[in-house]
Structures are given as C-alpha cells and as structure tokens.
Design an enzyme around this catalytic site. Sequence first.
Site, PDB file in Angstrom:
ATOM      1  N   LYS A   1       0.790  -1.231   0.000  1.00 30.16           N
ATOM      2  CA  LYS A   1       0.000   0.000   0.000  1.00 30.16           C
ATOM      3  C   LYS A   1       0.826   1.287   0.000  1.00 30.16           C
ATOM      4  CE  LYS A   1      -3.606  -0.024  -0.532  1.00 30.16           C
ATOM      5  NZ  LYS A   1      -4.839  -0.359  -1.298  1.00 30.16           N
TER       6      LYS A   1
HETATM    7  N1  PMP Z   1      -3.189  -7.474   1.409  1.00 27.90           N
HETATM    8  C1  PMP Z   1      -3.085  -6.612   2.430  1.00 27.90           C
HETATM    9  C2  PMP Z   1      -2.409  -7.073   3.682  1.00 27.90           C
HETATM   10  C3  PMP Z   1      -3.610  -5.305   2.322  1.00 27.90           C
HETATM   11  O1  PMP Z   1      -3.517  -4.460   3.353  1.00 27.90           O
HETATM   12  C4  PMP Z   1      -4.247  -4.932   1.116  1.00 27.90           C
HETATM   13  C5  PMP Z   1      -4.819  -3.533   0.987  1.00 27.90           C
HETATM   14  N2  PMP Z   1      -6.092  -3.338   1.451  1.00 27.90           N
HETATM   15  C6  PMP Z   1      -4.366  -5.858   0.089  1.00 27.90           C
HETATM   16  C7  PMP Z   1      -3.797  -7.122   0.259  1.00 27.90           C
HETATM   17  C8  PMP Z   1      -5.138  -5.588  -1.193  1.00 27.90           C
HETATM   18  O2  PMP Z   1      -4.648  -4.601  -2.003  1.00 27.90           O
HETATM   19  P1  PMP Z   1      -5.595  -3.679  -2.881  1.00 27.90           P
HETATM   20  O3  PMP Z   1      -6.189  -2.648  -1.944  1.00 27.90           O
HETATM   21  O4  PMP Z   1      -4.696  -3.075  -3.893  1.00 27.90           O
HETATM   22  O5  PMP Z   1      -6.676  -4.511  -3.493  1.00 27.90           O
END
Ligand code: PMP
Length: 338
Positions: free
Chosen positions: A47
């Site tokens: 992130k």
């Molecule tokens: N894994 C973790 C540990 C996260 O914090 C996030 C972000 N919410 C994601 C996966 C998914 O990423 P995205 O928001 O780009 O879908």
Amino acid sequence: MTAIPARKNTLDLIGNTPLVRLEGPSAEAGCDIFGKCEFANPGASVKDRAALYIIRDAEARGELEPGGCVVEGTAGNTGIGIALVANALGYRTIIVMPDNQSHEKMDTIRALGAELMTVPPTKYSDSNHFQHVSRRIADETDGAIWAGQFDNTANRKAHIEGTAKELWEQLDGRVDGFTCAAGTGGTIAGVGMGLKEFDEDVVIALTDPHGAALYNFYANGELAAEGSSVAEGIGQGRITGNLEGAPIDTQFRISDEEGLAWVARLLREEGLCLGLSSGINVAGAVALGKHLVEQGRRKPRVVTVLCDTGFRYLSTLYNREWLESKDLPVFDWLRQDD
Ligand code: PMP
C-alpha cells in the site's frame, strides 16, 4: 547481478521491489510461480505505492497544499503508507481503522506520528463504516484531503505505471498469468491493465477469500458473499472505482486454511514471514499455474503479490490463543508447550 543504483530520496524507496521464484508453490503447480516482494517497501506493504500516488495526484491537482492534512479510512496498511509519505512531504495524517484489525498496525500508525481513530466494524451501507467516518473527518478538517483509496483511481495507476511495468521487465517480457486478491482492487486492476497493455494474452485471475462478493460477481455476474475470512486488507463486497473495467479473465476462491497452509510452508521451507493475504494469493497462484498447465501452456510463469510482512500479525496469525479462538489450525512450532 547488477547492484541497484542509489535512490534519489526516501520516497524513491517505494516500489521497484524484488521478484522471487517460490520453490514450494512452483513444485506444487508444475510451473514457475513468482512472488513480488511488496513487504520490502518502506512501510512493509504493497500500500505504500497507492499512498504515494494518491498524495502526488492530490498535489498535482492543487487540492493538497503545503502543511495540509491527509485523511483516510483503512484496514491499516494504507494508513502506514500515508503516514510515511506525509511525514516525508510535511503533511499531517488522520487515520480511521476498524477496531478488529491487528494491534501491530494500530501501534505502527501511532508510532509514525499519525492521529488514529478506531471504529467498530460495520457494513458499508452503515454511515458509521470506517470509510464514511474518514470522509466526514476530511470534510470537516481545514486543509485536508480524503485519500479515498477504494474509488480514487490514482491507486490503480500506481500499479499500471509501477508494479506491472516492473514485473514485465523483471521477467524479460514473458508473463503468462497474474493473480491476487482485492481489497480496494487497485493491485489486481492496475497490474491487470498494465500487463494487458504489454500482452493481451496474459491471464488475469482474481483470487477471492471467503466472505467476499467478487468471486460470484466475476463467475456469474452477481455480487454475493459466502462464508467468512479473518484475512486483513482483502475481501470486497462491491465494484469499487478501482475495479471498474478490471480485465479479469478467471477467478478462484481460497479458504483461510489453504492460505494459512502456504503461510506456514513459506515460513518453514523458504524463510519468508508473510501475512495471510499473501498466503491466499500464493494458493491462488498455484491454482492459476495448474489451470494454465492444463490448458497446454508450456512452462507458464505466474506472478502474485506478497502483500505485507508477517511481523504485522504476531498477536494474531502467529499467536496460538488467537488461532484457537478463530478455530484455525495452530502452526506446529507454536505448540512447544504441549
Ligand atoms: N493485502 C493486504 C495485507 C492489504 O492491506 C491490502 C490492501 N487493502 C491488500 C492485500 C489488497 O490490495 P488492494 O487494496 O490493492 O486490493
């Protein structure tokens, strides 16, 4: 191996993460499975990329001015990324988080100097949902912007221009498949769009945890959830702005038990300590690898995302009492007192 050149400043440490071939998953799938090491970002998660792009975009549009404030609702990792980027650029940070997320993430956000507010978890249609609370705080705070990572497509742009391009170069222009789970959907949509620009034939698969509605949406057009998951940061119930137009070719649904089994194997056999979303992603990558082998692709190369470090979940995933309280299998090595 060529050394990585010096980065020009600390924000330049975000992205350009290493890619690693994963032994166990590759053997299991009968093809090459690679993990993008997003835990190597300064905030130890994928992130950081979205945080940087969202803040740079708000600056470019003239919405965020010197000394301003960034407000966001997040499961935690985006809050950590925003706090780091905001510190480096001289902004204040206010983060709203559901109170069922790991304490390590809350402690990290406070340690970085951000203001943290926690709220009880509730459904998105409730006006007290963390995303709506954070938007109201932004509206009421002078000089503040709301990052709005779910619908703000600066998020997926970070993956179109960054992650996808890096993967393509790291694999010398030969990628057969990509898969990951969605929280905001920024990663799956952005990497999917970016890779398809290089090669239309790259298969993009959504890996969905239980309790999320996207598997059914991409399989049969209906947003409907089944079961539940303790995975943090993933599991979406709507088509966010970032997911709109995402080029999803196929989808898999992965249980927490399957994800945890890969978390355990990667830790014990390959020395990687990861969070549960990474384990679920790896299980999805193995499923996609097998699918491509069955389809007759020769020695396919599949990539997934290792989203964050397991050190963020010492009180949950790596804690015997917590695992037992969730009726999840306890890793053998946490049973040393038996
Ligand atoms: N894994 C973790 C540990 C996260 O914090 C996030 C972000 N919410 C994601 C996966 C998914 O990423 P995205 O928001 O780009 O879908």
